[in-house]
Scaffold this motif. Sequence first.
Motif, PDB file in Angstrom:
ATOM      1  N   TYR A 132      26.536   6.743  53.489  1.00 31.24           N
ATOM      2  CA  TYR A 132      27.443   6.475  52.377  1.00 31.24           C
ATOM      3  C   TYR A 132      26.883   7.220  51.165  1.00 31.24           C
ATOM      4  CZ  TYR A 132      29.280   2.723  55.301  1.00 31.24           C
ATOM      5  OH  TYR A 132      29.830   2.012  56.332  1.00 31.24           O
ATOM      6  N   TRP A 133      27.534   8.336  50.833  1.00 32.57           N
ATOM      7  CA  TRP A 133      27.024   9.194  49.754  1.00 32.57           C
ATOM      8  C   TRP A 133      28.167   9.457  48.789  1.00 32.57           C
ATOM      9  CZ3 TRP A 133      21.959   9.620  49.761  1.00 32.57           C
ATOM     10  CH2 TRP A 133      21.347  10.473  48.829  1.00 32.57           C
ATOM     11  N   GLN A 134      27.999   9.028  47.535  1.00 28.08           N
ATOM     12  CA  GLN A 134      29.128   9.084  46.624  1.00 28.08           C
ATOM     13  C   GLN A 134      29.466  10.505  46.198  1.00 28.08           C
ATOM     14  OE1 GLN A 134      29.060   5.988  43.786  1.00 28.08           O
ATOM     15  NE2 GLN A 134      30.884   6.663  42.704  1.00 28.08           N
ATOM     16  N   ALA A 138      26.159  16.443  52.324  1.00 27.60           N
ATOM     17  CA  ALA A 138      25.596  15.734  53.470  1.00 27.60           C
ATOM     18  C   ALA A 138      25.630  16.667  54.674  1.00 27.60           C
ATOM     19  CB  ALA A 138      26.376  14.454  53.764  1.00 27.60           C
ATOM     20  N   LYS A 139      24.519  16.742  55.397  1.00 20.93           N
ATOM     21  CA  LYS A 139      24.441  17.629  56.553  1.00 20.93           C
ATOM     22  C   LYS A 139      23.762  16.909  57.706  1.00 20.93           C
ATOM     23  CE  LYS A 139      22.943  22.245  58.046  1.00 20.93           C
ATOM     24  NZ  LYS A 139      22.300  23.517  57.643  1.00 20.93           N
ATOM     25  N   VAL A 140      24.378  16.996  58.880  1.00 16.10           N
ATOM     26  CA  VAL A 140      23.816  16.404  60.094  1.00 16.10           C
ATOM     27  C   VAL A 140      23.843  17.464  61.182  1.00 16.10           C
ATOM     28  CG1 VAL A 140      24.011  14.575  61.823  1.00 16.10           C
ATOM     29  CG2 VAL A 140      24.648  14.109  59.441  1.00 16.10           C
ATOM     30  N   THR A 141      22.699  17.713  61.805  1.00 15.56           N
ATOM     31  CA  THR A 141      22.619  18.708  62.877  1.00 15.56           C
ATOM     32  C   THR A 141      21.857  18.145  64.068  1.00 15.56           C
ATOM     33  OG1 THR A 141      20.602  19.661  61.911  1.00 15.56           O
ATOM     34  CG2 THR A 141      22.692  20.650  61.268  1.00 15.56           C
ATOM     35  N   GLN A 142      22.232  18.631  65.251  1.00 15.29           N
ATOM     36  CA  GLN A 142      21.512  18.288  66.478  1.00 15.29           C
ATOM     37  C   GLN A 142      21.345  16.775  66.626  1.00 15.29           C
ATOM     38  OE1 GLN A 142      20.829  20.596  68.665  1.00 15.29           O
ATOM     39  NE2 GLN A 142      21.145  22.430  67.406  1.00 15.29           N
ATOM     40  N   TRP A 143      22.459  16.046  66.565  1.00 17.31           N
ATOM     41  CA  TRP A 143      22.398  14.584  66.643  1.00 17.31           C
ATOM     42  C   TRP A 143      23.075  14.118  67.921  1.00 17.31           C
ATOM     43  CZ3 TRP A 143      19.260  11.964  63.725  1.00 17.31           C
ATOM     44  CH2 TRP A 143      19.340  10.569  63.691  1.00 17.31           C
ATOM     45  N   SER A 150      30.819   8.509  54.810  1.00 15.36           N
ATOM     46  CA  SER A 150      31.784   8.261  53.752  1.00 15.36           C
ATOM     47  C   SER A 150      31.332   9.007  52.506  1.00 15.36           C
ATOM     48  CB  SER A 150      31.890   6.758  53.457  1.00 15.36           C
ATOM     49  OG  SER A 150      32.753   6.516  52.365  1.00 15.36           O
ATOM     50  N   SER A 151      32.234   9.817  51.934  1.00  9.21           N
ATOM     51  CA  SER A 151      31.884  10.640  50.770  1.00  9.21           C
ATOM     52  C   SER A 151      33.050  10.695  49.802  1.00  9.21           C
ATOM     53  CB  SER A 151      31.511  12.055  51.214  1.00  9.21           C
ATOM     54  OG  SER A 151      31.398  12.937  50.112  1.00  9.21           O
ATOM     55  N   GLU A 152      32.757  10.568  48.494  1.00  9.01           N
ATOM     56  CA  GLU A 152      33.799  10.693  47.488  1.00  9.01           C
ATOM     57  C   GLU A 152      33.999  12.142  47.065  1.00  9.01           C
ATOM     58  OE1 GLU A 152      33.628   8.163  44.130  1.00  9.01           O
ATOM     59  OE2 GLU A 152      33.485   6.311  45.305  1.00  9.01           O
ATOM     60  N   ASP A 153      32.915  12.873  46.887  1.00  5.69           N
ATOM     61  CA  ASP A 153      33.038  14.252  46.426  1.00  5.69           C
ATOM     62  C   ASP A 153      31.791  15.021  46.849  1.00  5.69           C
ATOM     63  OD1 ASP A 153      33.630  16.626  45.218  1.00  5.69           O
ATOM     64  OD2 ASP A 153      33.656  15.854  43.168  1.00  5.69           O
ATOM     65  N   GLY A 154      31.959  16.008  47.712  1.00  6.15           N
ATOM     66  CA  GLY A 154      30.809  16.791  48.146  1.00  6.15           C
ATOM     67  C   GLY A 154      31.149  17.674  49.329  1.00  6.15           C
ATOM     68  N   HIS A 155      30.157  18.379  49.792  1.00  2.40           N
ATOM     69  CA  HIS A 155      30.309  19.279  50.934  1.00  2.40           C
ATOM     70  C   HIS A 155      29.594  18.648  52.134  1.00  2.40           C
ATOM     71  CE1 HIS A 155      31.831  22.212  48.107  1.00  2.40           C
ATOM     72  NE2 HIS A 155      30.746  22.060  47.378  1.00  2.40           N
ATOM     73  N   LEU A 167      34.703  10.257  59.845  1.00  2.48           N
ATOM     74  CA  LEU A 167      34.486  10.763  58.487  1.00  2.48           C
ATOM     75  C   LEU A 167      35.556  10.225  57.553  1.00  2.48           C
ATOM     76  CD1 LEU A 167      33.877  14.443  59.595  1.00  2.48           C
ATOM     77  CD2 LEU A 167      32.110  12.885  58.803  1.00  2.48           C
ATOM     78  N   ARG A 168      35.130   9.817  56.344  1.00  7.17           N
ATOM     79  CA  ARG A 168      36.036   9.381  55.297  1.00  7.17           C
ATOM     80  C   ARG A 168      35.701  10.183  54.041  1.00  7.17           C
ATOM     81  NH1 ARG A 168      37.660   7.835  59.320  1.00  7.17           N
ATOM     82  NH2 ARG A 168      38.059   5.709  60.048  1.00  7.17           N
ATOM     83  N   THR A 169      36.618  11.029  53.580  1.00  3.59           N
ATOM     84  CA  THR A 169      36.344  11.914  52.460  1.00  3.59           C
ATOM     85  C   THR A 169      37.490  11.874  51.444  1.00  3.59           C
ATOM     86  OG1 THR A 169      37.349  13.825  53.558  1.00  3.59           O
ATOM     87  CG2 THR A 169      35.004  13.471  53.919  1.00  3.59           C
ATOM     88  N   LEU A 170      37.141  12.147  50.171  1.00  2.00           N
ATOM     89  CA  LEU A 170      38.142  12.236  49.122  1.00  2.00           C
ATOM     90  C   LEU A 170      38.292  13.680  48.632  1.00  2.00           C
ATOM     91  CD1 LEU A 170      37.479   9.049  46.951  1.00  2.00           C
ATOM     92  CD2 LEU A 170      39.430   9.495  48.433  1.00  2.00           C
ATOM     93  N   LEU A 171      37.218  14.231  48.070  1.00  2.00           N
ATOM     94  CA  LEU A 171      37.247  15.571  47.498  1.00  2.00           C
ATOM     95  C   LEU A 171      36.096  16.399  48.064  1.00  2.00           C
ATOM     96  CD1 LEU A 171      37.748  14.485  43.770  1.00  2.00           C
ATOM     97  CD2 LEU A 171      39.547  15.189  45.370  1.00  2.00           C
ATOM     98  N   GLY A 172      36.199  17.713  47.912  1.00  2.00           N
ATOM     99  CA  GLY A 172      35.125  18.587  48.374  1.00  2.00           C
ATOM    100  C   GLY A 172      35.543  19.393  49.581  1.00  2.00           C
ATOM    101  N   SER A 173      34.630  19.498  50.541  1.00  2.00           N
ATOM    102  CA  SER A 173      34.923  20.256  51.755  1.00  2.00           C
ATOM    103  C   SER A 173      34.192  19.634  52.936  1.00  2.00           C
ATOM    104  CB  SER A 173      34.508  21.721  51.598  1.00  2.00           C
ATOM    105  OG  SER A 173      33.098  21.834  51.477  1.00  2.00           O
ATOM    106  N   LEU A 174      34.710  19.911  54.108  1.00  2.00           N
ATOM    107  CA  LEU A 174      34.128  19.386  55.340  1.00  2.00           C
ATOM    108  C   LEU A 174      34.134  20.483  56.392  1.00  2.00           C
ATOM    109  CD1 LEU A 174      33.215  17.158  57.359  1.00  2.00           C
ATOM    110  CD2 LEU A 174      35.641  16.615  57.660  1.00  2.00           C
TER     111      LEU A 174
END
Length: 346
Positions: A132-134, A138-143, A150-155, A167-174
């Motif tokens: 949960y990062w507002q 956020a990056k996840v690899t090799q999992w 959950s992210s409000e604004d970010g990449h 994934l739950r996102t509002l703004l930014g990119s995925l």
Amino acid sequence: MKSYFVLGCLLIAFNASAKGPVIVETPQQLVRGQAKRLFIAGYEGSVSVTESNVKDLVTIKALKYGDGEDPTVTSGYLTQYSVRAINSGDSVEIRAFPPGTVTEWSRWVQGRHAPEVKLEVSAPAGMSLEIYWQRGDAKVTQWRAPVFISSEDGHIAIENMIGDLTLRTLLGSLKVDGIKGNLSIENFASTLAISDVTGHARVRTFSGETHLKKIVGPTVISSQKGGVTTVDTLGGMDIQTGVATIHIADHKGSLVGHSDGGSIHANVKGPVDVRLVSVSGPLALTVGRESAANVSLSTKGQLNAPKELEKKSGPDSKVISGQLRGNQPGHLRLSSETGELSLRVL
């Protein structure tokens, strides 16, 4: 010119040419034990998570930084920002805490001294992950376990994982690349780039652009305003659009969908099983020459179809029906109240 002083086990650096003060915290390590869940929460900054080579240890590295107008004042806020990690038995929890009081929080934000935290976490395989990062990356690899973010604004970037991804996102990119597992996305206005997924994919967005490539498995896509493009998809596809434009290229499998005013353009390979409906949005379908699909097109708007199909006009709508000349059975139905319909054979 840099100057340093030590506060406990922390290092504070003032760098006039960079963003401002930086605090590098001493790395923390927790024994996983019986914990099956990794929980991470933070306000602003970035978080990256990778699988650890150490069988039973969770390692947390934290760096705090800020770019307030007064570096001395900003450093004071940095010391108030704590990164805590605990093992509660069934979960390992990592939290990046802002100031504890409403007064401090108000001064922090209004004074433009809001610091950021960069977290680097490595954990053993098999732990389900929740982030949960507002605001921030956020990056996840090799999992190799289920992931929820959950992210409000970010990449957000997810690469090479095995397990279900939510994934739950509002703004930014995925960006999602290389997933073996089911994918579920709820998005407001982020730009989505999704590729190389094997599993059931569900994408629901309001206004963000969506790009999908190399999806193997059933796919459900819903967009109100944001454009959608898909390339090289295999499996049943269900699409819904309000006023968004949807482009589907090189799709193999059944295709059903509904549009209010948005257009749907689809290119279907192999056996044809298509049902598309709109209120006023244009519908355009391209199929291969091998198709012998039974065809039904009806609308009050304009109709374009191969000449061998029968055309009829009534008081309420125009209809085209018949069978294509190939040798591969199939069915296709396009219908609209007032939208333009087009069928091409290539």
